[in-house]
Write a protein that holds these residues in place. Structure first.
Motif, PDB file in Angstrom:
ATOM      1  N   LYS A   1       0.827  -1.208   0.000  1.00  0.00           N
ATOM      2  CA  LYS A   1       0.000   0.000   0.000  1.00  0.00           C
ATOM      3  C   LYS A   1       0.860   1.255   0.000  1.00  0.00           C
ATOM      4  N   ALA A   2       2.038   1.189   0.598  1.00  0.00           N
ATOM      5  CA  ALA A   2       2.944   2.339   0.596  1.00  0.00           C
ATOM      6  C   ALA A   2       3.337   2.711  -0.833  1.00  0.00           C
ATOM      7  N   ILE A   3       3.539   1.714  -1.673  1.00  0.00           N
ATOM      8  CA  ILE A   3       3.926   1.957  -3.065  1.00  0.00           C
ATOM      9  C   ILE A   3       2.853   2.723  -3.825  1.00  0.00           C
ATOM     10  N   THR A   4       1.604   2.587  -3.420  1.00  0.00           N
ATOM     11  CA  THR A   4       0.504   3.254  -4.136  1.00  0.00           C
ATOM     12  C   THR A   4       0.343   4.724  -3.759  1.00  0.00           C
ATOM     13  N   ILE A   5       1.072   5.186  -2.753  1.00  0.00           N
ATOM     14  CA  ILE A   5       0.955   6.570  -2.312  1.00  0.00           C
ATOM     15  C   ILE A   5       1.884   7.450  -3.144  1.00  0.00           C
ATOM     16  N   HIS A   6       1.354   8.510  -3.702  1.00  0.00           N
ATOM     17  CA  HIS A   6       2.174   9.453  -4.468  1.00  0.00           C
ATOM     18  C   HIS A   6       2.757  10.475  -3.485  1.00  0.00           C
ATOM     19  N   PRO A   7       4.046  10.781  -3.572  1.00  0.00           N
ATOM     20  CA  PRO A   7       4.669  11.721  -2.642  1.00  0.00           C
ATOM     21  C   PRO A   7       4.006  13.089  -2.603  1.00  0.00           C
ATOM     22  N   GLY A   8       3.371  13.499  -3.682  1.00  0.00           N
ATOM     23  CA  GLY A   8       2.723  14.803  -3.727  1.00  0.00           C
ATOM     24  C   GLY A   8       1.315  14.794  -3.177  1.00  0.00           C
ATOM     25  N   GLY A   9       0.882  13.659  -2.619  1.00  0.00           N
ATOM     26  CA  GLY A   9      -0.490  13.568  -2.140  1.00  0.00           C
ATOM     27  C   GLY A   9      -1.436  13.796  -3.301  1.00  0.00           C
ATOM     28  N   SER A  10      -2.346  14.717  -3.167  1.00  0.00           N
ATOM     29  CA  SER A  10      -3.285  15.001  -4.256  1.00  0.00           C
ATOM     30  C   SER A  10      -2.740  16.059  -5.212  1.00  0.00           C
ATOM     31  N   HIS A  11      -1.514  16.533  -4.957  1.00  0.00           N
ATOM     32  CA  HIS A  11      -0.936  17.608  -5.781  1.00  0.00           C
ATOM     33  C   HIS A  11       0.103  17.073  -6.759  1.00  0.00           C
ATOM     34  N   TYR A  12      -0.201  15.948  -7.381  1.00  0.00           N
ATOM     35  CA  TYR A  12       0.778  15.357  -8.286  1.00  0.00           C
ATOM     36  C   TYR A  12       0.461  15.659  -9.744  1.00  0.00           C
ATOM     37  N   THR A  13       1.489  15.517 -10.566  1.00  0.00           N
ATOM     38  CA  THR A  13       1.326  15.644 -12.011  1.00  0.00           C
ATOM     39  C   THR A  13       1.963  14.438 -12.676  1.00  0.00           C
ATOM     40  N   ILE A  14       1.528  14.128 -13.868  1.00  0.00           N
ATOM     41  CA  ILE A  14       2.088  13.005 -14.607  1.00  0.00           C
ATOM     42  C   ILE A  14       3.556  13.282 -14.879  1.00  0.00           C
ATOM     43  N   GLY A  15       4.399  12.290 -14.626  1.00  0.00           N
ATOM     44  CA  GLY A  15       5.818  12.417 -14.930  1.00  0.00           C
ATOM     45  C   GLY A  15       6.693  12.834 -13.776  1.00  0.00           C
ATOM     46  N   ASP A  16       6.117  13.148 -12.612  1.00  0.00           N
ATOM     47  CA  ASP A  16       6.977  13.581 -11.504  1.00  0.00           C
ATOM     48  C   ASP A  16       7.226  12.480 -10.473  1.00  0.00           C
ATOM     49  N   TRP A  17       6.838  11.268 -10.786  1.00  0.00           N
ATOM     50  CA  TRP A  17       7.084  10.113  -9.928  1.00  0.00           C
ATOM     51  C   TRP A  17       7.337   8.939 -10.836  1.00  0.00           C
ATOM     52  N   ALA A  18       7.389   7.733 -10.328  1.00  0.00           N
ATOM     53  CA  ALA A  18       7.769   6.569 -11.127  1.00  0.00           C
ATOM     54  C   ALA A  18       6.662   5.524 -11.132  1.00  0.00           C
ATOM     55  N   ASP A  19       6.729   4.656 -12.113  1.00  0.00           N
ATOM     56  CA  ASP A  19       5.850   3.492 -12.164  1.00  0.00           C
ATOM     57  C   ASP A  19       6.146   2.631 -10.939  1.00  0.00           C
ATOM     58  N   SER A  20       5.131   1.970 -10.402  1.00  0.00           N
ATOM     59  CA  SER A  20       5.284   1.204  -9.160  1.00  0.00           C
ATOM     60  C   SER A  20       6.375   0.141  -9.232  1.00  0.00           C
ATOM     61  N   LYS A  21       6.679  -0.384 -10.410  1.00  0.00           N
ATOM     62  CA  LYS A  21       7.715  -1.417 -10.500  1.00  0.00           C
ATOM     63  C   LYS A  21       9.115  -0.867 -10.230  1.00  0.00           C
ATOM     64  N   PHE A  22       9.285   0.462 -10.243  1.00  0.00           N
ATOM     65  CA  PHE A  22      10.583   1.074  -9.990  1.00  0.00           C
ATOM     66  C   PHE A  22      10.712   1.651  -8.576  1.00  0.00           C
ATOM     67  N   ILE A  23       9.674   1.532  -7.773  1.00  0.00           N
ATOM     68  CA  ILE A  23       9.683   2.129  -6.433  1.00  0.00           C
ATOM     69  C   ILE A  23      10.281   1.153  -5.419  1.00  0.00           C
TER      70      ILE A  23
END
Length: 74
Positions: free
Chosen positions: A29-51
């Protein structure tokens, strides 16, 4: 809840997140959390397989699923 450090080095350009400390019930479940919370944009994080996930400890009782802090390369 448990505390996890999530990180990635696949998407390491400017204007990207590289890591965060999150509260979640499991590592999956930790992997599914985006670091920006609800303030994310496409391209500023990684696909779950790379986390990567690292267990840090147990959160204070009553802590909800959330981002505790995040590292953003502006």
């Amino acid at each position: 809840m448990k505390l996890y450090k999530i990180s990635q080095d696949e998407n390491n350009d400017w204007d990207t997140y590289d890591s965060a400390v999150v509260a979640a019930s499991t590592a999956k479940k930790a992997i599914t959390i985006h670091p920006g919370g609800s303030h994310y944009t496409i391209g500023d994080w990684a696909d779950s397989k790379f986390i990567k996930v690292e267990f840090l400890g147990t959160a204070k009782k009553g802590t909800k699923k959330s981002v505790i802090c995040a590292s953003y390369k502006a």
